[in-house]
Motif scaffolding. Structure first.
Motif, mmCIF file in Angstrom:
data_model
loop_
_atom_site.group_PDB
_atom_site.id
_atom_site.type_symbol
_atom_site.label_atom_id
_atom_site.label_comp_id
_atom_site.label_asym_id
_atom_site.label_seq_id
_atom_site.Cartn_x
_atom_site.Cartn_y
_atom_site.Cartn_z
ATOM 1 N N ARG A 20 43.781 72.980 16.389
ATOM 2 C CA ARG A 20 44.442 71.693 16.647
ATOM 3 C C ARG A 20 45.323 71.766 17.887
ATOM 4 N N GLY A 21 46.021 72.871 18.047
ATOM 5 C CA GLY A 21 46.923 73.023 19.180
ATOM 6 C C GLY A 21 46.229 73.277 20.501
ATOM 7 N N HIS A 22 44.962 73.698 20.456
ATOM 8 C CA HIS A 22 44.258 74.074 21.683
ATOM 9 C C HIS A 22 43.016 73.226 21.963
ATOM 10 N N GLY A 23 42.917 72.061 21.344
ATOM 11 C CA GLY A 23 41.819 71.146 21.653
ATOM 12 C C GLY A 23 40.458 71.616 21.173
ATOM 13 N N ILE A 24 40.432 72.394 20.109
ATOM 14 C CA ILE A 24 39.158 72.844 19.537
ATOM 15 C C ILE A 24 38.892 72.009 18.285
ATOM 16 N N ILE A 25 37.801 71.270 18.305
ATOM 17 C CA ILE A 25 37.422 70.456 17.156
ATOM 18 C C ILE A 25 36.450 71.264 16.309
ATOM 19 N N LEU A 26 36.791 71.472 15.049
ATOM 20 C CA LEU A 26 35.937 72.218 14.126
ATOM 21 C C LEU A 26 35.079 71.245 13.334
ATOM 22 N N LEU A 27 33.782 71.503 13.320
ATOM 23 C CA LEU A 27 32.842 70.691 12.550
ATOM 24 C C LEU A 27 32.069 71.647 11.652
ATOM 25 N N SER A 28 32.290 71.558 10.349
ATOM 26 C CA SER A 28 31.671 72.488 9.410
ATOM 27 C C SER A 28 30.586 71.784 8.606
ATOM 28 N N PHE A 29 29.427 72.416 8.528
ATOM 29 C CA PHE A 29 28.326 71.859 7.759
ATOM 30 C C PHE A 29 28.588 72.020 6.274
ATOM 31 N N PRO A 30 28.140 71.066 5.468
ATOM 32 C CA PRO A 30 28.243 71.238 4.012
ATOM 33 C C PRO A 30 27.274 72.328 3.555
ATOM 34 N N PRO A 31 27.515 72.909 2.372
ATOM 35 C CA PRO A 31 26.618 73.958 1.874
ATOM 36 C C PRO A 31 25.175 73.472 1.765
ATOM 37 N N HIS A 32 24.244 74.377 1.982
ATOM 38 C CA HIS A 32 22.799 74.150 1.832
ATOM 39 C C HIS A 32 22.217 73.179 2.854
ATOM 40 N N CYS A 33 22.921 72.910 3.922
ATOM 41 C CA CYS A 33 22.437 71.941 4.902
ATOM 42 C C CYS A 33 22.176 72.554 6.275
ATOM 43 N N SER A 34 22.532 73.812 6.465
ATOM 44 C CA SER A 34 22.447 74.370 7.810
ATOM 45 C C SER A 34 21.012 74.401 8.335
ATOM 46 N N SER B 158 27.896 61.589 -4.651
ATOM 47 C CA SER B 158 27.708 60.972 -3.337
ATOM 48 C C SER B 158 26.526 61.632 -2.666
ATOM 49 N N PRO B 159 25.958 60.996 -1.649
ATOM 50 C CA PRO B 159 24.860 61.619 -0.929
ATOM 51 C C PRO B 159 25.305 62.968 -0.377
ATOM 52 N N PRO B 160 24.397 63.943 -0.255
ATOM 53 C CA PRO B 160 24.772 65.282 0.171
ATOM 54 C C PRO B 160 25.523 65.324 1.496
ATOM 55 N N LEU B 161 25.251 64.422 2.387
ATOM 56 C CA LEU B 161 25.870 64.486 3.700
ATOM 57 C C LEU B 161 27.053 63.544 3.866
ATOM 58 N N ALA B 162 27.413 62.826 2.810
ATOM 59 C CA ALA B 162 28.464 61.822 2.953
ATOM 60 C C ALA B 162 29.771 62.439 3.441
ATOM 61 N N ALA B 163 30.160 63.566 2.865
ATOM 62 C CA ALA B 163 31.418 64.191 3.272
ATOM 63 C C ALA B 163 31.340 64.672 4.719
ATOM 64 N N PHE B 164 30.211 65.235 5.092
ATOM 65 C CA PHE B 164 30.020 65.705 6.466
ATOM 66 C C PHE B 164 30.167 64.547 7.449
ATOM 67 N N TYR B 165 29.478 63.466 7.197
ATOM 68 C CA TYR B 165 29.519 62.340 8.104
ATOM 69 C C TYR B 165 30.898 61.686 8.128
ATOM 70 N N TYR B 166 31.569 61.639 6.972
ATOM 71 C CA TYR B 166 32.917 61.099 6.946
ATOM 72 C C TYR B 166 33.825 61.901 7.862
ATOM 73 N N LEU B 167 33.786 63.239 7.700
ATOM 74 C CA LEU B 167 34.622 64.094 8.533
ATOM 75 C C LEU B 167 34.244 63.965 9.997
ATOM 76 N N PHE B 168 32.956 63.920 10.278
ATOM 77 C CA PHE B 168 32.505 63.842 11.657
ATOM 78 C C PHE B 168 33.011 62.556 12.314
ATOM 79 N N CYS B 169 32.915 61.451 11.599
ATOM 80 C CA CYS B 169 33.331 60.170 12.169
ATOM 81 C C CYS B 169 34.841 60.103 12.375
ATOM 82 N N HIS B 170 35.594 60.770 11.517
ATOM 83 C CA HIS B 170 37.036 60.640 11.579
ATOM 84 C C HIS B 170 37.713 61.753 12.390
ATOM 85 N N VAL B 171 37.013 62.826 12.660
ATOM 86 C CA VAL B 171 37.595 63.932 13.418
ATOM 87 C C VAL B 171 37.218 63.841 14.876
ATOM 88 N N VAL B 172 35.970 63.523 15.149
ATOM 89 C CA VAL B 172 35.477 63.543 16.532
ATOM 90 C C VAL B 172 35.812 62.292 17.273
#
Length: 177
Positions: free
Chosen positions: A45-59, A163-177
């Motif tokens: 957060r302090g150094h401008g690095i955005i972390l995007l983590s995949f949900p389990p079993h989706c990589s 919820s759909p398997p990717l719902a949490a991933f997409y929520y985080l992606f939309c709100h973090v990036v």
């Protein structure tokens, strides 16, 4: 990898990318527990690095380079190995021959168009929340476990809403990036 090792990597990564709040970078993670430390997240957060983590079993569906670069890289390496054996009849290939083989194969696979295609076919960029259906992740259901039953003597265990398997991933992606 341990949490402290990941923090060492993040510092090395930041030093070489020169990321900052004005010049942010994205790091795509595979949901390993070592990536989840308060110290590491605060550093990012302090150094401008955005972390995007995949949900389990989706990589298998979401890793951009796995989808479009590493397959062609393997094909080009195999082709270069075949060529090496033809030009060196009777010789044994050693580990000292591999860097030259990879050096000639990597530029053919890691092209800007292949890399960009990886982000597109995973729905990361341009963002496409409809790129996968629930059936794409059905194989992961064999390892999913239901939440444990609450014991009668302890406080009830909260349940996770379906919820759909990717719902949490997409929520985080939309709100973090």
């Amino acid at each position: 990898m341990q949490e402290k090792d990941f923090l060492v990597f993040l510092k090395h990564f930041q030093n070489h990318t020169k990321s900052s709040q004005e010049s942010k970078v994205l790091v795509v993670l595979d949901n390993h527990s070592s990536h989840l430390s308060v110290e590491g997240i605060n550093f990012c957060r302090g150094h401008g690095i955005i972390l995007l983590s995949f949900p389990p079993h989706c990589s298998h569906k979401l890793q951009p380079l796995d989808r479009t670069v590493y397959g062609p890289l393997k094909k080009h390496i195999n082709s270069r190995c075949d060529n090496w054996m033809k030009t060196h009849p009777g010789a044994t290939m050693t580990i000292y021959d591999l860097p030259g083989i990879v050096k000639s194969a990597l530029p053919l696979a890691a092209t800007p168009s292949n890399i960009q295609a990886g982000f597109a076919c995973t729905g990361i960029w341009p963002f496409n929340r409809h790129i996968f259906s629930d059936i794409d992740f059905a194989p992961s259901q064999v390892t999913d476990r239901p939440p444990p039953e609450p014991s009668t003597s302890a406080a009830p265990t909260p349940t996770v809403a379906s919820s759909p398997p990717l719902a949490a991933f997409y929520y985080l992606f939309c709100h973090v990036v």
